[in-house]
Design a protein around this motif. Structure first.
Motif, PDB file in Angstrom:
ATOM      1  N   GLY A 107     -84.133  96.197  14.922  1.00 55.55           N
ATOM      2  CA  GLY A 107     -83.397  96.563  13.718  1.00 55.55           C
ATOM      3  C   GLY A 107     -83.044  95.334  12.890  1.00 55.55           C
ATOM      4  N   ASN A 108     -81.872  95.376  12.241  1.00 54.12           N
ATOM      5  CA  ASN A 108     -81.437  94.306  11.348  1.00 54.12           C
ATOM      6  C   ASN A 108     -80.897  93.135  12.173  1.00 54.12           C
ATOM      7  N   VAL A 109     -81.602  92.005  12.137  1.00 52.32           N
ATOM      8  CA  VAL A 109     -81.234  90.831  12.930  1.00 52.32           C
ATOM      9  C   VAL A 109     -81.099  89.620  12.006  1.00 52.32           C
ATOM     10  N   ARG A 110     -80.373  88.612  12.466  1.00 57.63           N
ATOM     11  CA  ARG A 110     -80.225  87.361  11.716  1.00 57.63           C
ATOM     12  C   ARG A 110     -81.511  86.548  11.842  1.00 57.63           C
ATOM     13  N   ILE A 111     -81.656  85.521  11.020  1.00 57.69           N
ATOM     14  CA  ILE A 111     -82.837  84.658  11.038  1.00 57.69           C
ATOM     15  C   ILE A 111     -82.422  83.281  11.523  1.00 57.69           C
ATOM     16  N   VAL A 112     -83.216  82.712  12.449  1.00 61.68           N
ATOM     17  CA  VAL A 112     -82.969  81.353  12.927  1.00 61.68           C
ATOM     18  C   VAL A 112     -84.244  80.533  12.826  1.00 61.68           C
ATOM     19  N   ALA A 113     -84.020  79.221  12.737  1.00 60.85           N
ATOM     20  CA  ALA A 113     -85.113  78.263  12.849  1.00 60.85           C
ATOM     21  C   ALA A 113     -85.061  77.715  14.272  1.00 60.85           C
ATOM     22  N   SER A 114     -86.223  77.426  14.811  1.00 64.96           N
ATOM     23  CA  SER A 114     -86.342  76.913  16.174  1.00 64.96           C
ATOM     24  C   SER A 114     -87.432  75.858  16.192  1.00 64.96           C
ATOM     25  N   SER A 115     -87.537  75.150  17.294  1.00 63.26           N
ATOM     26  CA  SER A 115     -88.698  74.277  17.490  1.00 63.26           C
ATOM     27  C   SER A 115     -89.856  75.168  17.926  1.00 63.26           C
ATOM     28  N   SER A 116     -91.001  74.585  18.117  1.00 67.22           N
ATOM     29  CA  SER A 116     -92.157  75.379  18.562  1.00 67.22           C
ATOM     30  C   SER A 116     -92.021  75.794  20.025  1.00 67.22           C
ATOM     31  N   ASN A 117     -90.916  75.412  20.689  1.00 67.86           N
ATOM     32  CA  ASN A 117     -90.668  75.893  22.062  1.00 67.86           C
ATOM     33  C   ASN A 117     -90.590  77.412  22.096  1.00 67.86           C
ATOM     34  N   LEU A 118     -90.063  77.997  21.011  1.00 69.46           N
ATOM     35  CA  LEU A 118     -90.006  79.459  20.907  1.00 69.46           C
ATOM     36  C   LEU A 118     -91.001  79.906  19.854  1.00 69.46           C
ATOM     37  N   PRO A 119     -91.926  80.785  20.206  1.00 71.27           N
ATOM     38  CA  PRO A 119     -92.910  81.250  19.225  1.00 71.27           C
ATOM     39  C   PRO A 119     -92.246  82.039  18.088  1.00 71.27           C
ATOM     40  N   CYS A 120     -92.885  82.045  16.940  1.00 71.20           N
ATOM     41  CA  CYS A 120     -92.407  82.862  15.825  1.00 71.20           C
ATOM     42  C   CYS A 120     -92.312  84.315  16.286  1.00 71.20           C
ATOM     43  N   GLY A 121     -91.273  84.991  15.836  1.00 68.06           N
ATOM     44  CA  GLY A 121     -91.055  86.384  16.216  1.00 68.06           C
ATOM     45  C   GLY A 121     -90.218  86.550  17.465  1.00 68.06           C
ATOM     46  N   SER A 122     -89.851  85.443  18.122  1.00 68.42           N
ATOM     47  CA  SER A 122     -88.996  85.534  19.316  1.00 68.42           C
ATOM     48  C   SER A 122     -87.618  86.046  18.906  1.00 68.42           C
ATOM     49  N   ILE A 123     -87.020  86.812  19.790  1.00 67.79           N
ATOM     50  CA  ILE A 123     -85.673  87.344  19.552  1.00 67.79           C
ATOM     51  C   ILE A 123     -84.717  86.637  20.502  1.00 67.79           C
ATOM     52  N   VAL A 124     -83.603  86.140  19.961  1.00 67.45           N
ATOM     53  CA  VAL A 124     -82.588  85.458  20.765  1.00 67.45           C
ATOM     54  C   VAL A 124     -81.234  86.129  20.545  1.00 67.45           C
ATOM     55  N   ARG A 125     -80.337  85.917  21.515  1.00 64.50           N
ATOM     56  CA  ARG A 125     -78.973  86.455  21.420  1.00 64.50           C
ATOM     57  C   ARG A 125     -78.001  85.359  21.816  1.00 64.50           C
ATOM     58  N   PHE A 126     -76.955  85.180  21.019  1.00 64.36           N
ATOM     59  CA  PHE A 126     -75.944  84.162  21.318  1.00 64.36           C
ATOM     60  C   PHE A 126     -74.606  84.605  20.746  1.00 64.36           C
ATOM     61  N   ASN A 127     -73.560  83.931  21.182  1.00 64.58           N
ATOM     62  CA  ASN A 127     -72.214  84.206  20.688  1.00 64.58           C
ATOM     63  C   ASN A 127     -71.773  83.078  19.776  1.00 64.58           C
ATOM     64  N   LEU A 128     -71.165  83.434  18.666  1.00 61.40           N
ATOM     65  CA  LEU A 128     -70.545  82.477  17.761  1.00 61.40           C
ATOM     66  C   LEU A 128     -69.300  83.155  17.198  1.00 61.40           C
ATOM     67  N   ASN A 129     -68.170  82.938  17.877  1.00 66.17           N
ATOM     68  CA  ASN A 129     -66.943  83.642  17.530  1.00 66.17           C
ATOM     69  C   ASN A 129     -66.463  83.356  16.112  1.00 66.17           C
ATOM     70  N   LYS A 130     -66.793  82.196  15.560  1.00 66.27           N
ATOM     71  CA  LYS A 130     -66.402  81.898  14.181  1.00 66.27           C
ATOM     72  C   LYS A 130     -67.058  82.859  13.193  1.00 66.27           C
ATOM     73  N   LEU A 131     -68.191  83.410  13.576  1.00 72.27           N
ATOM     74  CA  LEU A 131     -68.964  84.272  12.684  1.00 72.27           C
ATOM     75  C   LEU A 131     -68.852  85.753  13.046  1.00 72.27           C
ATOM     76  N   SER A 132     -68.762  86.046  14.346  1.00 70.53           N
ATOM     77  CA  SER A 132     -68.748  87.443  14.782  1.00 70.53           C
ATOM     78  C   SER A 132     -68.125  87.565  16.171  1.00 70.53           C
ATOM     79  N   ASN A 133     -67.401  88.653  16.389  1.00 73.88           N
ATOM     80  CA  ASN A 133     -66.863  88.935  17.730  1.00 73.88           C
ATOM     81  C   ASN A 133     -67.928  89.527  18.648  1.00 73.88           C
ATOM     82  N   GLU A 134     -68.982  90.037  18.061  1.00 68.20           N
ATOM     83  CA  GLU A 134     -70.102  90.618  18.799  1.00 68.20           C
ATOM     84  C   GLU A 134     -71.195  89.567  18.978  1.00 68.20           C
ATOM     85  N   PRO A 135     -72.028  89.693  20.012  1.00 65.48           N
ATOM     86  CA  PRO A 135     -73.170  88.776  20.126  1.00 65.48           C
ATOM     87  C   PRO A 135     -74.083  88.895  18.900  1.00 65.48           C
TER      88      PRO A 135
END
Length: 180
Positions: A107-135
């Protein structure tokens, strides 16, 4: 006759004793074979359960396939060195303030930049309480960072500084590349 009766009595007692030992031995072997059969069935069942669990985890969209630790920073498409186009195909233009992507599975996901360690289209999940209480669930659609670091696309550079800054985070990889 007394001697013969005694011999018969001893013979019968020995016969009964041998018969009891034979029955006990037969009964013990049966129990032993049942126990070993149960044990092998349990091993097979545990193996089957482990394989099923592994398959369920592989097929579960939100189970972590891998985990990393790195720095999370934010960036805006309007930064000095930015072109406004994302590095991964189809090279979306995000100068209009777009910071999300609609993925077919997540569904609707945020966009991140990564090194080539993660291929394009990879999905990641993290917590950033300053931005959201949800992962936060995000997709790798851009490049420009090193190692295990991530750079979260924000509507502007000011938003990136205000809401993200620089944080050391742990993040889970939910999907590697475009295919599951």
């Amino acid at each position: 006759m007394n001697k013969i009766t005694r011999k018969i009595k001893v013979f019968l007692q020995l016969g009964i004793l041998v018969f009891v030992v034979f029955l006990a031995n037969l009964s013990t072997n049966k129990e032993m074979s049942t126990v070993s059969s149960d044990a092998s069935n349990r091993v097979i069942n545990l193996t089957t359960m482990a394989m099923k669990l592994e398959e369920d985890i592989k097929n579960d969209l939100y189970s972590a396939k891998d985990s990393y630790t790195g720095d999370l920073t934010g960036y805006g498409a309007n930064c000095e060195a930015c072109t406004g186009r994302l590095s991964c195909l189809p090279n979306y233009n995000v100068l209009d303030g777009t910071s999300t992507y609609t993925d077919a599975l997540y569904g609707n996901v945020r966009i991140v930049a990564s090194s080539s360690n993660l291929p394009c289209g990879s999905i990641v999940r993290f917590n950033l309480n300053k931005l959201s209480n949800e992962p936060i669930v995000a997709i790798v659609l851009d490049r420009g960072v090193l190692g295990n670091d991530l750079d979260l696309l924000m509507p502007s550079e000011q938003d990136a500084l205000t809401y993200v800054g620089r944080n050391t985070i742990s993040y889970d990889v939910l999907r590697e590349g475009w295919t599951r």
